[in-house]
Design an enzyme around this catalytic site. Structure first.
Site, PDB file in Angstrom:
ATOM      1  N   HIS A 177       0.608  -1.116   0.117  1.00 30.85           N
ATOM      2  CA  HIS A 177       0.148  -0.059  -0.046  1.00 30.85           C
ATOM      3  C   HIS A 177       0.667   1.307  -0.030  1.00 30.85           C
ATOM      4  O   HIS A 177       0.329   2.468  -0.413  1.00 30.85           O
ATOM      5  CB  HIS A 177      -1.012  -0.061   1.079  1.00 30.85           C
ATOM      6  N   ASP A 182       0.148  -7.569   1.464  1.00 31.53           N
ATOM      7  CA  ASP A 182       0.693  -6.187   1.570  1.00 31.53           C
ATOM      8  C   ASP A 182       2.346  -6.020   1.629  1.00 31.53           C
ATOM      9  O   ASP A 182       2.919  -5.540   2.271  1.00 31.53           O
ATOM     10  CB  ASP A 182       0.118  -5.665   3.196  1.00 31.53           C
ATOM     11  N   SER A 225       4.536   2.501   8.025  1.00 28.04           N
ATOM     12  CA  SER A 225       4.101   1.415   7.127  1.00 28.04           C
ATOM     13  C   SER A 225       5.337   1.193   6.219  1.00 28.04           C
ATOM     14  O   SER A 225       6.155   1.899   5.783  1.00 28.04           O
ATOM     15  CB  SER A 225       3.082   1.877   6.304  1.00 28.04           C
TER      16      SER A 225
END
Length: 461
Positions: free
Chosen positions: A114, A144, A218
């Site tokens: 993402h 992911d 992230s």
């Protein structure tokens, strides 16, 4: 009087001698104090480890092209054609995240899908200030995980650790770029392992930690106190959008498996055995007389599948793969799904009072070829129903995961979440079977569906 004075002098002399002795006794101790120049023991610190690993954690900047904000009518292609309007202008949009260098020689950088999804330009910034252009090797939405590559010398990499060895309570450190502030280090413990059912990604086996993870973290590193990479930070659970002590990381074992497939194929080629599985709950284990056994119960075995060929049977309980215990159906699904087609897996199976070790060959997951190109169902991405889903629908079925906008499947009225249980009144047990039957009778298709618990019949031409 003289005797008294003489006695007093003797007492005074004794006091002086005793005091001198005390000073001589204290002197060696005084010589060891910091004031005397001798170093004392250093307080515990993570600084030495962080000096080694933080150069391997990078900031990632992604530039994507997005349509400029406009009147909603301008987004309607019919409206634009009717009034001969030019194509919408696209504007640049930048997002930021983190990444981890895992191979200094080849320049491989792990991050989240993402973080880089939809990016037209990707660049990374090293701790020493160097800014490098990055190439996307491959990306996998369901885990992911994405893999980038940079071309540069003097890179520092983190050694990938064994996430299977983690235990709840182990100390961990999260490193990333929260809120675009720059590299930041936070610490905490492993709060839980094997977290799933969060609907964050398709393949969920998260490490939960209370080390602060915030937007921008992230793709960053979760490391142990000896500097080994055990997770890629990926998500937080927060009503306010910031850290509340519940963060999640993709285990390094899963990330490394995905990375190897991305290097080899540019994508993840998922495997399957052809079994429907469900959790072996304590109630179910008691009913089957299995005591406190843990594992995944095989609810059904597809005809002609690798599972049937290997000798697996409905009612078997899989307790381990390749000698490593499994926690439940999700754990088994993750392990099988991330194995490449053609590889072999050793399954420890409990069948009645016997324990068997069965070797099976992984087949290609049907979803890799499930677009049904050239058929009335083109545009529908499908998968075989899980054991629990199949049970609710009568023991078989094919689940529609996604329907492409404007596709034949969308036009026919199919929706994501639909389960096809029969085609032309004949039960359907797998995507392969559905494809074969459509090829044999490509005309009018009568699909029996389960949608939100209700059955309906959909005719597709």
């Amino acid at each position: 009087m003289f005797d008294i004075l003489q006695g007093f002098h003797r007492i005074a002399a004794s006091v002086v001698i005793a005091f001198a002795a005390i000073l001589l006794t204290i002197a060696p101790v005084t010589a060891q104090t910091p004031e005397s120049g001798t170093a004392s023991a250093s307080p515990p610190s993570l600084a030495p480890m962080l000096e080694q690993v933080t150069p391997a954690v990078v900031n990632i900047a992604v530039v994507s092209r997005a349509p400029s904000r406009d009147n909603p009518l301008f987004s309607d292609p019919t409206f634009r054609r009717y009034f001969s309007l030019p194509q919408q202008q696209r504007r640049s949009r930048m997002s930021a995240g983190s990444g981890v260098i895992v191979d200094a020689a080849k320049g491989y950088v792990l991050t989240n899908h993402h973080v880089v999804d939809g990016g037209s330009e990707i660049s990374i910034t090293l701790k020493d200030g160097r800014e490098l252009s990055a190439k996307l090797i491959g990306s996998d939405k369901e885990t992911d995980i994405a893999l980038l590559q940079v071309n540069a010398a003097n890179l520092t990499a983190i050694q990938i650790g064994d996430s299977y060895a983690l235990k709840v309570g182990d100390y961990v450190v999260a490193i990333g770029n929260p809120f675009g502030l720059g590299q930041t280090v936070t610490s905490g413990i492993v709060s839980a392992l094997g977290r799933s059912g969060l609907n964050i990604e398709g393949y969920e086996d998260f490490i939960q930690t209370d080390a602060s993870i915030n937007p921008g973290n992230s793709g960053g590193a979760l490391v142990t106190l000896d500097g080994k990479l055990v997770g890629i930070n990926t998500a937080i659970l927060s009503p306010a959008g910031a850290n509340v002590g519940i963060g999640f990381a993709v285990p390094s074992s899963m990330a490394a498996t995905v990375m190897n497939q991305l290097i080899a194929h540019g994508k993840v080629e998922r495997g399957e055995l052809g079994i429907g599985i469900q959790d072996l709950t304590p109630e179910l284990a008691e009913a089957l007389g299995l005591g406190d056994l843990r594992g995944a119960l095989i609810a059904n075995v597809q005809s002609g599948s690798p599972a049937e060929q290997a000798g697996l049977k409905t009612g078997d309980v899989v307790t381990a793969t390749d000698g490593r215990p499994i926690g439940g159906a999700t754990d088994l699904r993750n392990r099988i799904g991330l194995m490449p087609a053609g590889s072999k897996v050793s399954l420890t199976v409990k069948r009645g009072d016997e324990e068997k070790v069965i070797t099976a060959t992984i087949a290609m997951d049907d979803r890799s070829s499930a677009a049904l190109s050239g058929t009335p169902l083109e545009g529908a991405m499908m998968r075989n129903a899980s054991g629990e889903e199949a049970q609710q629908a009568g023991g078989y079925g094919v689940v529609i995961e996604k329907v492409a906008s404007g596709s034949a499947a969308a036009g026919a009225g199919l929706q994501a979440g639909d389960m096809i249980v029969a085609l032309n009144r004949v039960p359907v047990a797998s995507v392969t079977e559905l494809q074969r039957r459509i090829a044999e009778k490509p005309g009018v298709l009568a699909l029996e569906l389960v949608r939100e618990g209700a059955r309906l019949l959909l005719v597709v031409r």
